[in-house]
Design a protein around this motif. Structure first.
Motif, PDB file in Angstrom:
ATOM      1  N   MET A   1      43.917  30.863  27.866  1.00 31.19           N
ATOM      2  CA  MET A   1      44.762  31.453  28.761  1.00 31.19           C
ATOM      3  C   MET A   1      44.708  30.389  30.641  1.00 31.19           C
ATOM      4  SD  MET A   1      46.814  34.207  30.567  1.00 31.19           S
ATOM      5  CE  MET A   1      47.501  34.373  29.070  1.00 31.19           C
ATOM      6  N   GLU A   2      45.364  30.054  30.757  1.00 31.14           N
ATOM      7  CA  GLU A   2      45.020  29.355  32.051  1.00 31.14           C
ATOM      8  C   GLU A   2      45.029  29.961  32.875  1.00 31.14           C
ATOM      9  OE1 GLU A   2      44.987  24.255  30.916  1.00 31.14           O
ATOM     10  OE2 GLU A   2      46.352  25.120  33.014  1.00 31.14           O
ATOM     11  N   LEU A   3      44.736  29.983  34.251  1.00 29.52           N
ATOM     12  CA  LEU A   3      44.417  31.063  35.442  1.00 29.52           C
ATOM     13  C   LEU A   3      44.089  30.451  36.764  1.00 29.52           C
ATOM     14  CD1 LEU A   3      45.888  33.723  36.101  1.00 29.52           C
ATOM     15  CD2 LEU A   3      43.329  34.897  35.617  1.00 29.52           C
ATOM     16  N   ILE A   4      44.905  30.226  38.117  1.00 30.95           N
ATOM     17  CA  ILE A   4      44.488  29.593  38.421  1.00 30.95           C
ATOM     18  C   ILE A   4      44.335  30.583  39.609  1.00 30.95           C
ATOM     19  CG2 ILE A   4      45.335  28.088  41.111  1.00 30.95           C
ATOM     20  CD1 ILE A   4      45.997  27.299  37.598  1.00 30.95           C
ATOM     21  N   PHE A   5      43.126  30.222  39.981  1.00 31.90           N
ATOM     22  CA  PHE A   5      42.508  30.872  41.061  1.00 31.90           C
ATOM     23  C   PHE A   5      43.450  30.761  43.021  1.00 31.90           C
ATOM     24  CE2 PHE A   5      37.468  32.894  42.960  1.00 31.90           C
ATOM     25  CZ  PHE A   5      38.601  33.606  43.922  1.00 31.90           C
ATOM     26  N   ALA A   6      43.157  31.361  43.462  1.00 34.35           N
ATOM     27  CA  ALA A   6      43.771  30.693  45.309  1.00 34.35           C
ATOM     28  C   ALA A   6      42.679  30.410  45.626  1.00 34.35           C
ATOM     29  CB  ALA A   6      44.509  31.497  45.757  1.00 34.35           C
ATOM     30  N   THR A   7      41.784  29.536  45.630  1.00 27.06           N
ATOM     31  CA  THR A   7      40.246  29.610  46.107  1.00 27.06           C
ATOM     32  C   THR A   7      39.879  28.155  45.856  1.00 27.06           C
ATOM     33  OG1 THR A   7      38.230  30.277  47.104  1.00 27.06           O
ATOM     34  CG2 THR A   7      38.864  29.816  44.344  1.00 27.06           C
ATOM     35  N   ASN A   8      39.503  27.087  46.438  1.00 28.14           N
ATOM     36  CA  ASN A   8      38.951  25.699  46.177  1.00 28.14           C
ATOM     37  C   ASN A   8      36.974  26.011  46.738  1.00 28.14           C
ATOM     38  OD1 ASN A   8      40.568  23.739  45.327  1.00 28.14           O
ATOM     39  ND2 ASN A   8      41.150  23.637  47.663  1.00 28.14           N
ATOM     40  N   ASN A   9      36.312  27.600  46.645  1.00 26.78           N
ATOM     41  CA  ASN A   9      35.418  27.769  46.508  1.00 26.78           C
ATOM     42  C   ASN A   9      34.479  27.515  45.380  1.00 26.78           C
ATOM     43  OD1 ASN A   9      32.562  28.943  46.822  1.00 26.78           O
ATOM     44  ND2 ASN A   9      33.711  29.971  48.779  1.00 26.78           N
ATOM     45  N   HIS A  11      31.878  28.184  44.144  1.00 24.97           N
ATOM     46  CA  HIS A  11      30.800  28.573  43.437  1.00 24.97           C
ATOM     47  C   HIS A  11      31.605  29.981  43.483  1.00 24.97           C
ATOM     48  CE1 HIS A  11      27.242  31.633  44.082  1.00 24.97           C
ATOM     49  NE2 HIS A  11      27.760  32.530  45.006  1.00 24.97           N
ATOM     50  N   LYS A  12      32.695  30.804  44.232  1.00 31.55           N
ATOM     51  CA  LYS A  12      33.290  31.898  43.715  1.00 31.55           C
ATOM     52  C   LYS A  12      33.936  31.701  42.562  1.00 31.55           C
ATOM     53  CE  LYS A  12      35.796  34.429  47.587  1.00 31.55           C
ATOM     54  NZ  LYS A  12      37.267  34.611  48.300  1.00 31.55           N
ATOM     55  N   LEU A  13      35.087  30.270  42.370  1.00 33.81           N
ATOM     56  CA  LEU A  13      34.707  30.573  40.740  1.00 33.81           C
ATOM     57  C   LEU A  13      34.139  30.581  39.647  1.00 33.81           C
ATOM     58  CD1 LEU A  13      37.589  29.317  39.452  1.00 33.81           C
ATOM     59  CD2 LEU A  13      36.066  26.909  39.462  1.00 33.81           C
ATOM     60  N   GLU A  14      32.688  29.591  39.504  1.00 34.63           N
ATOM     61  CA  GLU A  14      32.209  29.813  39.116  1.00 34.63           C
ATOM     62  C   GLU A  14      31.031  31.665  37.802  1.00 34.63           C
ATOM     63  OE1 GLU A  14      27.202  28.714  37.692  1.00 34.63           O
ATOM     64  OE2 GLU A  14      28.395  27.421  39.707  1.00 34.63           O
ATOM     65  N   GLU A  15      31.367  32.150  39.818  1.00 37.28           N
ATOM     66  CA  GLU A  15      31.048  33.276  39.290  1.00 37.28           C
ATOM     67  C   GLU A  15      32.177  34.457  38.397  1.00 37.28           C
ATOM     68  OE1 GLU A  15      31.567  36.900  42.731  1.00 37.28           O
ATOM     69  OE2 GLU A  15      29.074  35.524  43.656  1.00 37.28           O
ATOM     70  N   VAL A  16      33.109  34.051  39.162  1.00 35.95           N
ATOM     71  CA  VAL A  16      34.342  35.107  37.832  1.00 35.95           C
ATOM     72  C   VAL A  16      34.524  34.193  36.954  1.00 35.95           C
ATOM     73  CG1 VAL A  16      37.338  35.631  38.514  1.00 35.95           C
ATOM     74  CG2 VAL A  16      35.547  35.175  40.809  1.00 35.95           C
ATOM     75  N   GLN A  17      34.120  32.901  36.220  1.00 40.03           N
ATOM     76  CA  GLN A  17      34.525  32.540  35.196  1.00 40.03           C
ATOM     77  C   GLN A  17      33.127  33.121  34.393  1.00 40.03           C
ATOM     78  OE1 GLN A  17      36.858  29.360  33.954  1.00 40.03           O
ATOM     79  NE2 GLN A  17      36.271  31.299  32.483  1.00 40.03           N
ATOM     80  N   ILE A 180      36.498  42.260  41.755  1.00 40.78           N
ATOM     81  CA  ILE A 180      36.846  41.345  40.011  1.00 40.78           C
ATOM     82  C   ILE A 180      36.379  42.384  39.017  1.00 40.78           C
ATOM     83  CG2 ILE A 180      35.004  39.405  39.357  1.00 40.78           C
ATOM     84  CD1 ILE A 180      34.826  38.505  42.535  1.00 40.78           C
ATOM     85  N   ALA A 181      35.221  42.760  38.643  1.00 44.34           N
ATOM     86  CA  ALA A 181      34.814  44.365  37.831  1.00 44.34           C
ATOM     87  C   ALA A 181      36.586  44.138  37.149  1.00 44.34           C
ATOM     88  CB  ALA A 181      34.088  45.097  37.698  1.00 44.34           C
ATOM     89  N   LYS A 182      36.971  44.590  37.893  1.00 48.36           N
ATOM     90  CA  LYS A 182      38.879  45.871  37.792  1.00 48.36           C
ATOM     91  C   LYS A 182      39.888  44.413  37.285  1.00 48.36           C
ATOM     92  CE  LYS A 182      38.071  49.215  40.668  1.00 48.36           C
ATOM     93  NZ  LYS A 182      38.474  49.533  42.295  1.00 48.36           N
ATOM     94  N   LEU A 183      39.418  43.257  38.037  1.00 44.69           N
ATOM     95  CA  LEU A 183      40.316  42.495  37.652  1.00 44.69           C
ATOM     96  C   LEU A 183      40.491  41.769  36.006  1.00 44.69           C
ATOM     97  CD1 LEU A 183      42.631  40.194  37.995  1.00 44.69           C
ATOM     98  CD2 LEU A 183      40.335  38.649  38.519  1.00 44.69           C
ATOM     99  N   VAL A 184      38.652  41.626  35.990  1.00 44.89           N
ATOM    100  CA  VAL A 184      37.760  41.463  34.337  1.00 44.89           C
ATOM    101  C   VAL A 184      38.361  43.114  33.479  1.00 44.89           C
ATOM    102  CG1 VAL A 184      35.719  40.948  33.082  1.00 44.89           C
ATOM    103  CG2 VAL A 184      36.690  39.772  35.432  1.00 44.89           C
ATOM    104  N   ASP A 185      38.343  43.992  33.970  1.00 50.16           N
ATOM    105  CA  ASP A 185      38.730  44.244  32.727  1.00 50.16           C
ATOM    106  C   ASP A 185      40.075  44.481  32.078  1.00 50.16           C
ATOM    107  OD1 ASP A 185      36.128  45.755  32.379  1.00 50.16           O
ATOM    108  OD2 ASP A 185      36.713  47.223  33.914  1.00 50.16           O
TER     109      ASP A 185
END
Length: 191
Positions: A1-9, A11-17, A180-185
């Protein structure tokens, strides 16, 4: 499933991924050709995070999440709060830090916290996740790592500022990491 992160950062994207794993494919605003300056006019972190997801849902009809975060200082009645990035009237973090230190003066109450709120819009429902790290504001800058108010913030239970910690060490205890940990869970429980 695709999920858009409201950022263009990136580094942030890679960390969350990395935290989400391969169950979700995360994309940035640029990936959906969104180059708009999404408004942040709320008076709370939750309102600003929600504005980001509402904006994307209304214009692109996508599953998405966005965040807002900042520093709250007790002796300053929660300032700079949602205005953390532009507290001094500019985005110059040195000026923002100077203003916090100036306003605090020699106050003995140096209690503060960093807070992050994430708004997730998934399959027609909105959810919120919050992360907070308590600490204290010191009287002068120490350290060169991190960004923002990191050089003047010592998290509770530590003797170093965030700016003295490696990014890896900071990310184990930071407000953003907790949210982010809560989001991921939650995301892992949805699939």
């Amino acid at each position: 499933m695709e999920l858009i992160f409201a950022t263009n950062n990136a580094h942030k994207l890679e960390e969350v991924q990395q935290m989400v794993g391969d169950r979700f494919i995360l994309k940035t605003l640029a990936d959906i050709n969104c180059h708009d300056d999404i408004p942040e006019t709320g008076i709370t972190f939750q309102e600003n995070a929600k504005q980001k997801t509402d904006y994307l849902v209304e214009r692109f009809a996508v599953n998405c999440f966005g965040d807002d975060s900042g520093l709250e200082v007790d002796a300053l009645n929660g300032e700079p709060g949602v205005y953390s990035a532009r507290y001094s009237g500019s985005r110059d973090m040195e000026k923002n830090i100077d203003l916090v230190l100036e306003k605090l003066g020699d106050s003995s109450n140096r209690n503060a916290r960093f807070k992050t709120v994430i708004s997730l819009y998934l399959n027609g429902e909105q959810h919120f996740f919050e992360g907070t790290v308590e600490g204290n504001i010191i009287t002068n800058r120490i350290g060169t790592e991190g960004f923002g108010y990191d050089p003047i913030f010592i998290p509770e239970g530590y003797t170093q500022t965030f700016a003295e910690m490696s990014m890896l060490e900071k990310n184990k205890i930071s407000h953003r990491a907790k949210a982010i940990a809560k989001l991921v869970d939650f995301l892992k429980s949805e699939i």
